[in-house]
Enzyme design. Structure first.
Site, PDB file in Angstrom:
ATOM      1  N   GLU A 230       0.895  -1.107   0.047  1.00 57.29           N
ATOM      2  CA  GLU A 230      -0.151  -0.039  -0.065  1.00 57.29           C
ATOM      3  C   GLU A 230       0.853   1.253  -0.168  1.00 57.29           C
ATOM      4  O   GLU A 230       1.921   1.231   0.532  1.00 57.29           O
ATOM      5  CB  GLU A 230      -0.847  -0.119   1.479  1.00 57.29           C
ATOM      6  CG  GLU A 230      -2.101  -0.691   1.156  1.00 57.29           C
ATOM      7  CD  GLU A 230      -3.004  -0.665   2.639  1.00 57.29           C
ATOM      8  OE1 GLU A 230      -2.963   0.643   2.999  1.00 57.29           O
ATOM      9  OE2 GLU A 230      -3.176  -1.618   3.076  1.00 57.29           O
TER      10      GLU A 230
ATOM     11  N   CYS B 232      -3.132   2.142   8.735  1.00 61.37           N
ATOM     12  CA  CYS B 232      -2.107   1.509   7.820  1.00 61.37           C
ATOM     13  C   CYS B 232      -2.307   0.029   7.578  1.00 61.37           C
ATOM     14  O   CYS B 232      -2.542  -0.690   8.628  1.00 61.37           O
ATOM     15  CB  CYS B 232      -0.923   1.592   8.529  1.00 61.37           C
ATOM     16  SG  CYS B 232      -0.923   3.104   9.846  1.00 61.37           S
TER      17      CYS B 232
HETATM   18  N1  SAH Z   1       7.913   0.292  10.904  1.00 55.21           N
HETATM   19  C1  SAH Z   1       8.144   1.787  11.209  1.00 55.21           C
HETATM   20  C2  SAH Z   1       7.085   2.596   9.907  1.00 55.21           C
HETATM   21  C3  SAH Z   1       6.007   1.906   9.969  1.00 55.21           C
HETATM   22  S1  SAH Z   1       4.458   2.702  10.636  1.00 55.21           S
HETATM   23  C4  SAH Z   1       7.912   2.303  12.381  1.00 55.21           C
HETATM   24  O1  SAH Z   1       7.543   1.416  13.383  1.00 55.21           O
HETATM   25  O2  SAH Z   1       7.922   3.481  12.578  1.00 55.21           O
HETATM   26  C5  SAH Z   1       4.374   4.406  10.634  1.00 55.21           C
HETATM   27  C6  SAH Z   1       3.802   4.585  12.078  1.00 55.21           C
HETATM   28  O3  SAH Z   1       2.271   4.665  12.437  1.00 55.21           O
HETATM   29  C7  SAH Z   1       4.630   4.200  13.021  1.00 55.21           C
HETATM   30  O4  SAH Z   1       4.917   5.042  14.306  1.00 55.21           O
HETATM   31  C8  SAH Z   1       3.692   3.127  13.745  1.00 55.21           C
HETATM   32  O5  SAH Z   1       3.716   2.756  14.990  1.00 55.21           O
HETATM   33  C9  SAH Z   1       2.278   3.732  13.567  1.00 55.21           C
HETATM   34  N2  SAH Z   1       1.287   3.123  13.307  1.00 55.21           N
HETATM   35  C10 SAH Z   1       0.842   1.608  13.226  1.00 55.21           C
HETATM   36  N3  SAH Z   1      -0.248   1.155  13.328  1.00 55.21           N
HETATM   37  C11 SAH Z   1      -0.726   2.410  13.784  1.00 55.21           C
HETATM   38  C12 SAH Z   1      -2.448   2.492  14.156  1.00 55.21           C
HETATM   39  N4  SAH Z   1      -3.424   1.634  14.118  1.00 55.21           N
HETATM   40  N5  SAH Z   1      -2.610   3.678  14.573  1.00 55.21           N
HETATM   41  C13 SAH Z   1      -1.921   4.881  14.781  1.00 55.21           C
HETATM   42  N6  SAH Z   1      -0.646   4.578  14.411  1.00 55.21           N
HETATM   43  C14 SAH Z   1      -0.017   3.377  13.875  1.00 55.21           C
END
Ligand code: SAH
Length: 343
Positions: free
Chosen positions: A92, A333
């Site tokens: 995505e 996401c």
């Molecule tokens: N692996 C990397 C990048 C991926 S996600 C990381 O961990 O930073 C990007 C951001 O979105 C990260 O801070 C992650 O923790 C957050 N994230 C993932 N799922 C989420 C959700 N359901 N709600 C809010 N933020 C989320």
């Protein structure tokens, strides 16, 4: 096996073409077709002689990602894309339109093995790393499909970019290189859950990109509850690595904090956050958690989130609440891809 011609830096393509028996200027022409004009077939390279196009085709492939689905938000024009890779995997990407330009959020892996408790991307585990050209392909396709220039790129989609370090670095160099899209490194953000040795390695590259650290808990105990990676790299170690990133690059760190009702949004959390962030020159981005069908977390009421932010601000933290974009299109996401995997 044919080689992936989009996964060479400009300098690497020059030596590749020399070994191929071609003069240096051919490398520049080919590189500009691939990374500037974003062609998907050798036959589109109009200033390359037909016989060279054929020879290139015998040795190399251009492997674009292909769009499977696109959703557009009626609220703010945000677009979410599902792209297919040559082996059937899917990723995505999201296009967000801001006043200051178009920002694209890309995936760095198909799936993820970090297993953060609130995240949809990790549910099926890691399928595989994306190549540099598959990361570039997401940006290129979005620019081609919309006809609008991409000015910012964030590596915040599915996957842990520092778990795919070599390809990530290649991607960053090609994306910001002067013969390609030439996107300023200052307009690129990489988000990590905190793979400490790779943060040190990245710092030594002295790139001007922004590094965002997914914090989510302000103590080691709290962080461990939400992020299994904290068992491998403790909070203190992670913060030291972030300090080193700032010292080496001069780039201020961003910390991300998914606000989860009743889990990490209490007064105590404000104190703990203040204790670790106050001494640091950094920015804190609060993300009210997106609820994920398979996960049992909810966001605080918006006035409580605002309260949380205000209190941090009063104690001297540089903090924002992330504006929600595309709330009407498969919210969190990783959820568009999950829907397809289940069908
Ligand atoms: N692996 C990397 C990048 C991926 S996600 C990381 O961990 O930073 C990007 C951001 O979105 C990260 O801070 C992650 O923790 C957050 N994230 C993932 N799922 C989420 C959700 N359901 N709600 C809010 N933020 C989320």
């Amino acid at each position: 096996m044919k080689k992936d011609i989009c996964a060479y830096t400009y300098e690497q393509l020059e030596s590749e073409m020399q070994a191929f028996g071609e003069p240096k200027f051919r490398a520049r022409q080919i590189y500009e077709w691939l990374h500037g004009k974003l062609v998907e077939d050798f036959s589109e390279m109009r200033n390359i002689p037909k016989n060279l196009q054929d020879r290139l085709r015998e040795s190399y492939v251009i492997l674009p990602v292909t769009m499977i689905e696109r959703q557009e938000s009626r609220l703010d024009g945000t677009m979410k894309f599902l792209f297919g890779l040559h082996d059937g995997n899917m990723v995505e990407s999201v296009l967000m339109r801001y006043h200051h330009g178009n920002s694209v959020c890309i995936s760095s892996q198909a799936g993820c093995r970090m297993g953060c408790r609130f995240c949809a991307s990790g549910i099926g585990g890691l399928k595989r790393n994306l190549s540099a050209s598959e990361m570039l392909g997401q940006v290129y396709q979005i620019q081609k499909i919309t006809g609008e220039r991409v000015s910012n790129v964030v590596v915040m989609g599915t996957g842990e970019p520092l778990d795919n370090y070599r390809n990530l670095l290649l991607f960053l160099k090609i994306l910001s290189g002067e013969h390609g899209l030439n996107i300023s490194q200052r307009s690129i953000t990489v988000s990590t859950c905190g793979i400490v040795p790779k943060i040190y390695e990245l710092a030594k590259e002295h790139l001007q990109i922004t590094l965002a650290l997914s914090l989510h808990g302000a103590t080691q105990e709290k962080r461990r509850e939400l992020m299994p990676v904290a068992d491998a790299y403790g909070l203190e170690e992670v913060l030291n690595a972030c300090d080193s990133y700032f010292q080496e690059t001069g780039r201020r760190m961003t910390f991300e904090y998914s606000l989860i009702h009743g889990v990490n949004d209490t007064e105590k959390d404000i104190q703990d956050l203040t204790a670790i962030l106050k001494p640091r020159n950094c920015h804190l981005n609060l993300i009210p958690v997106n609820s994920v069908k398979e996960r049992n977390f909810t966001r605080p009421a918006s006035k409580n989130a605002q309260n949380f932010k205000n209190k941090l601000e009063k104690s001297g933290i540089n903090v924002t609440i992330r504006r929600e974009m595309g709330a009407d299109i498969d919210g969190a996401c990783g959820q568009l891809r999950r829907r397809y995997l289940q069908d």
